[in-house]
Design a protein around this motif. Structure first.
Motif, PDB file in Angstrom:
ATOM      1  N   GLN A  42      28.045  13.377  12.122  1.00 31.32           N
ATOM      2  CA  GLN A  42      29.485  13.593  12.187  1.00 31.32           C
ATOM      3  C   GLN A  42      30.251  12.391  11.645  1.00 31.32           C
ATOM      4  N   LEU A  43      29.703  11.193  11.852  1.00 27.24           N
ATOM      5  CA  LEU A  43      30.403   9.970  11.488  1.00 27.24           C
ATOM      6  C   LEU A  43      30.379   9.707   9.993  1.00 27.24           C
ATOM      7  N   ASN A  44      29.249   9.903   9.357  1.00 27.33           N
ATOM      8  CA  ASN A  44      29.117   9.521   7.947  1.00 27.33           C
ATOM      9  C   ASN A  44      30.180  10.145   7.051  1.00 27.33           C
ATOM     10  N   PRO A  45      30.379  11.469   7.065  1.00 24.92           N
ATOM     11  CA  PRO A  45      31.423  12.047   6.203  1.00 24.92           C
ATOM     12  C   PRO A  45      32.809  11.517   6.549  1.00 24.92           C
ATOM     13  N   HIS A  46      32.994  11.148   7.822  1.00 25.56           N
ATOM     14  CA  HIS A  46      34.297  10.704   8.281  1.00 25.56           C
ATOM     15  C   HIS A  46      34.747   9.453   7.541  1.00 25.56           C
ATOM     16  N   PHE A  47      33.947   8.391   7.533  1.00 28.59           N
ATOM     17  CA  PHE A  47      34.393   7.161   6.895  1.00 28.59           C
ATOM     18  C   PHE A  47      34.222   7.224   5.371  1.00 28.59           C
ATOM     19  N   ILE A  48      33.271   8.030   4.871  1.00 31.39           N
ATOM     20  CA  ILE A  48      33.114   8.176   3.422  1.00 31.39           C
ATOM     21  C   ILE A  48      34.361   8.825   2.819  1.00 31.39           C
ATOM     22  N   PHE A  49      34.915   9.802   3.524  1.00 29.75           N
ATOM     23  CA  PHE A  49      36.119  10.485   3.049  1.00 29.75           C
ATOM     24  C   PHE A  49      37.272   9.490   2.899  1.00 29.75           C
ATOM     25  N   ASN A  50      37.462   8.618   3.899  1.00 28.48           N
ATOM     26  CA  ASN A  50      38.534   7.631   3.825  1.00 28.48           C
ATOM     27  C   ASN A  50      38.301   6.636   2.695  1.00 28.48           C
ATOM     28  N   ALA A  51      37.043   6.237   2.482  1.00 28.16           N
ATOM     29  CA  ALA A  51      36.734   5.293   1.409  1.00 28.16           C
ATOM     30  C   ALA A  51      37.016   5.906   0.050  1.00 28.16           C
ATOM     31  N   ILE A  88      27.847   0.634   1.277  1.00 20.70           N
ATOM     32  CA  ILE A  88      28.040   1.304   2.568  1.00 20.70           C
ATOM     33  C   ILE A  88      27.090   2.480   2.711  1.00 20.70           C
ATOM     34  N   LEU A  89      26.985   3.287   1.643  1.00 22.18           N
ATOM     35  CA  LEU A  89      26.112   4.454   1.692  1.00 22.18           C
ATOM     36  C   LEU A  89      24.653   4.055   1.858  1.00 22.18           C
ATOM     37  N   ARG A  90      24.243   3.002   1.147  1.00 22.14           N
ATOM     38  CA  ARG A  90      22.855   2.540   1.255  1.00 22.14           C
ATOM     39  C   ARG A  90      22.543   2.088   2.684  1.00 22.14           C
ATOM     40  N   ASN A  91      23.426   1.275   3.240  1.00 23.48           N
ATOM     41  CA  ASN A  91      23.226   0.805   4.608  1.00 23.48           C
ATOM     42  C   ASN A  91      23.299   1.947   5.610  1.00 23.48           C
TER      43      ASN A  91
END
Length: 308
Positions: free
Chosen positions: A128-137, A162-165
């Motif tokens: 749930q979290l990953n798409p959340h902050f990727i969208f803002n970035a 960020i995606l790699r980590n």
């Protein structure tokens, strides 16, 4: 010789009868039922086994001794009382062993089930979290594509970091604070594109806490929450202070930001809810999370975790 034959008969008959009793127990599933529901059958089985056992031993004893003065009842009564004690003792040991073994197996199954559920819950939360902050970035990068292509390329590199980590974080229940800080710094660099001079960031990190484990993406989530509900609502922007120290044998991480809580954030939002859920799953009641207005201008979010 007669004593040896009698002892051999006791041994052989004991094995045969106890195994027969065990077969009956397994056949009717007595060990899988509450004891009170099979108590009558249990004691009836002991009585029958003791009766058969003592009858056969009495017959063998009468034949082997050839004692004409001894009566069948004398041998039988003496043997029956002994076999009742023996069969009762055997049955109690058998049931106790089974219940202890079953209890141990049940605990192992429960632990495996809890571990599986916890793993699934953690994966669900992180998904749930990953798409959340990727969208803002991505929104931040989109604003740069036309006006500052060079900065946009740099931002894409930061996003790839960020995606790699993040992908690596999905494979572990915890990551080091140092690893999490690298994600946060890349994220804040992307957010700085939007806020420019309106966003100021300070760090107060004890170097000894850099290797301490924390839930992956937790710090990034709290920083994102500080920007979304704090900095972005202030016309002049504001400041974020990220701190990490050890107090009273607990790792304390705090995020202080400009803003005010004007709604009930303690139970709403994916970010704050996921923080509580992951702390509960990883540390049970040994960890805590709270967010509150520090004063009329600042908000404080604090996480406390036990030192592992």
């Amino acid at each position: 010789m007669q004593v040896f034959q009698y002892a051999l008969a006791v041994f052989v008959l004991g094995i045969l009868i106890s195994h027969g009793f065990r077969a009956v127990i397994l056949r009717f599933g007595w060990i899988d039922k509450p004891f009170e529901s099979v108590a009558v059958f249990f004691f009836a089985g002991i009585l029958i086994c003791a009766t058969v056992y003592s009858f056969l031993l009495t017959c063998i004893s009468m034949i082997s001794t050839h004692d004409q003065d001894a009566t069948f009842n004398d041998f039988w009564l003496r043997s029956f009382s002994q076999q009742m004690v023996f069969m009762s003792f055997w049955a109690v040991i058998y049931f106790l062993w089974h219940y202890v073994e079953e209890s141990r197996n049940s605990q192992v199954r429960q632990l495996k089930l809890e571990a599986t559920v916890r793993t699934l819950e953690l994966k669900t939360i992180k998904s749930q979290l990953n798409p959340h902050f990727i969208f803002n970035a991505l929104n931040s990068i989109r604003a740069l594509v036309d006006e500052n292509p060079q900065r946009a390329r740099t931002a894409i590199t930061e996003l790839s970091n960020i995606l790699r980590n993040s992908m690596q974080a999905d494979k572990a229940e915890t990551v080091s604070l140092e690893n999490e800080l690298s994600i946060v710094k890349d994220y804040l660099a992307l957010e700085n594109i939007r806020f420019e001079e309106r966003l100021k960031v300070r760090y107060d990190i004890d170097p000894e806490t850099l290797e301490l484990p924390i839930p992956p993406l937790m710090l990034q989530t709290l920083v994102e929450n500080a920007i979304k509900h704090g900095i972005s609502r202030e016309i002049k922007g504001g400041e974020i202070l990220i701190s990490s120290h050890v107090h009273d044998m607990q790792h304390e991480i705090s995020i202080r930001n400009t803003g005010q809580i004007v709604e009930n954030l303690n139970g709403s939002g994916i970010g704050l809810a996921s923080t509580r859920q992951r702390l509960e799953l990883l540390f049970a009641n040994r960890a805590s999370f709270e967010i509150y207005n520090l004063d009329t201008q600042m908000v404080m979010a604090t996480v406390r975790m036990p030192l592992l």
